[in-house]
Design a protein around this motif. Structure first.
Motif, mmCIF file in Angstrom:
data_model
loop_
_atom_site.group_PDB
_atom_site.id
_atom_site.type_symbol
_atom_site.label_atom_id
_atom_site.label_comp_id
_atom_site.label_asym_id
_atom_site.label_seq_id
_atom_site.Cartn_x
_atom_site.Cartn_y
_atom_site.Cartn_z
ATOM 1 N N ALA A 1 0.832 -1.206 0.000
ATOM 2 C CA ALA A 1 0.000 0.000 0.000
ATOM 3 C C ALA A 1 0.866 1.255 0.000
ATOM 4 C CB ALA A 1 -0.934 -0.004 1.201
ATOM 5 N N TYR B 1 0.194 4.356 -2.439
ATOM 6 C CA TYR B 1 -0.206 5.662 -1.909
ATOM 7 C C TYR B 1 0.982 6.616 -1.761
ATOM 8 C CZ TYR B 1 -4.760 3.617 -1.074
ATOM 9 O OH TYR B 1 -5.986 3.015 -1.254
ATOM 10 N N LEU C 1 1.007 8.037 -5.694
ATOM 11 C CA LEU C 1 0.182 9.220 -5.434
ATOM 12 C C LEU C 1 0.951 10.353 -4.761
ATOM 13 C CD1 LEU C 1 -3.195 7.623 -4.307
ATOM 14 C CD2 LEU C 1 -2.605 8.600 -6.528
ATOM 15 N N LEU D 1 2.130 10.774 -1.764
ATOM 16 C CA LEU D 1 1.833 11.123 -0.381
ATOM 17 C C LEU D 1 3.059 10.819 0.465
ATOM 18 C CD1 LEU D 1 -1.783 9.691 -0.074
ATOM 19 C CD2 LEU D 1 -1.084 12.044 -0.559
ATOM 20 N N ILE E 1 -4.037 10.061 6.060
ATOM 21 C CA ILE E 1 -4.628 8.769 5.722
ATOM 22 C C ILE E 1 -3.890 7.730 6.553
ATOM 23 C CG2 ILE E 1 -4.853 7.038 3.911
ATOM 24 C CD1 ILE E 1 -4.978 9.425 1.939
ATOM 25 N N LEU F 1 -3.113 3.798 7.023
ATOM 26 C CA LEU F 1 -3.132 2.472 6.417
ATOM 27 C C LEU F 1 -2.947 1.431 7.512
ATOM 28 C CD1 LEU F 1 -0.687 3.091 3.414
ATOM 29 C CD2 LEU F 1 -3.188 3.237 3.395
ATOM 30 N N THR G 1 -12.057 5.684 -1.932
ATOM 31 C CA THR G 1 -11.395 6.918 -1.542
ATOM 32 C C THR G 1 -11.279 7.774 -2.794
ATOM 33 O OG1 THR G 1 -10.133 5.710 0.126
ATOM 34 C CG2 THR G 1 -9.325 7.888 -0.487
ATOM 35 N N PHE H 1 -9.518 11.184 -4.425
ATOM 36 C CA PHE H 1 -8.498 12.217 -4.348
ATOM 37 C C PHE H 1 -8.788 13.281 -5.405
ATOM 38 C CE2 PHE H 1 -6.395 8.531 -2.574
ATOM 39 C CZ PHE H 1 -5.692 9.051 -1.505
ATOM 40 N N ASP I 1 -6.300 -0.171 -5.639
ATOM 41 C CA ASP I 1 -5.003 -0.239 -4.968
ATOM 42 C C ASP I 1 -4.592 -1.713 -4.875
ATOM 43 O OD1 ASP I 1 -6.156 -1.426 -2.685
ATOM 44 O OD2 ASP I 1 -5.914 0.341 -1.422
ATOM 45 N N VAL J 1 -10.025 3.475 -5.840
ATOM 46 C CA VAL J 1 -9.505 4.817 -5.644
ATOM 47 C C VAL J 1 -9.870 5.625 -6.881
ATOM 48 C CG1 VAL J 1 -7.426 6.218 -5.375
ATOM 49 C CG2 VAL J 1 -7.596 4.008 -4.209
#
Length: 136
Positions: A18, A22, A26, A28, A54, A56, A83, A85, A122, A128
């Motif tokens: 993950a 993410y 993405l 993050l 967020i 996880l 989710t 974004f 994901d 997502v």
């Protein structure tokens, strides 16, 4: 009085997988990584929203066996809430996420209700969506 969302939880099968999605796909940033009783809770966030994180974690992290089993079943079915974004460049974001190997559910399209968006799964099967507001 003010109120703001601080944490949003996403249940995943494997925190490291993950994180690749993410964190890397993405963009993050990891803000905290806490281990307890054989489980991890990792928080990520965006520099554009410093007060929102967020979290996880795996289905059984901090839950009873029965609750973790029930959550695992929902995760396996792919029916946990999605989710969403927001980005300022959907096409570039789509290409970056697709390049990570994520499963594409929907390529970028203009939705009849206004935004342009796309969708992925994901590594754990969570949906997502990524959206961009219509240009004025």
């Amino acid at each position: 009085m003010t109120i703001a969302l601080q944490y949003c939880h996403i249940t995943v099968n494997d925190v490291d997988q993950a994180l690749a999605f993410y964190g890397d796909a993405l963009d993050l940033e990891v803000r905290n990584d806490v281990a307890s009783d054989g489980f991890r809770w990792v928080t990520l966030g965006s520099p554009t929203q410093p007060g929102l994180e967020i979290v996880l974690s795996e289905p059984h992290a901090g839950r009873s066996q029965a609750d973790g089993d029930a959550l695992q079943e929902l995760l396996t079915k792919g029916v946990l809430p999605m989710t969403v974004f927001r980005t300022d460049d959907l096409d570039a974001t789509f290409e970056k996420v697709r390049g990570s190997g994520a499963e594409v559910l929907q390529e970028p399209i203009d939705q009849p209700w206004g935004p342009r968006d796309c969708a992925f799964r994901d590594p754990s099967g969570n949906m997502v969506r990524i959206t961009q507001e219509p240009k004025a």
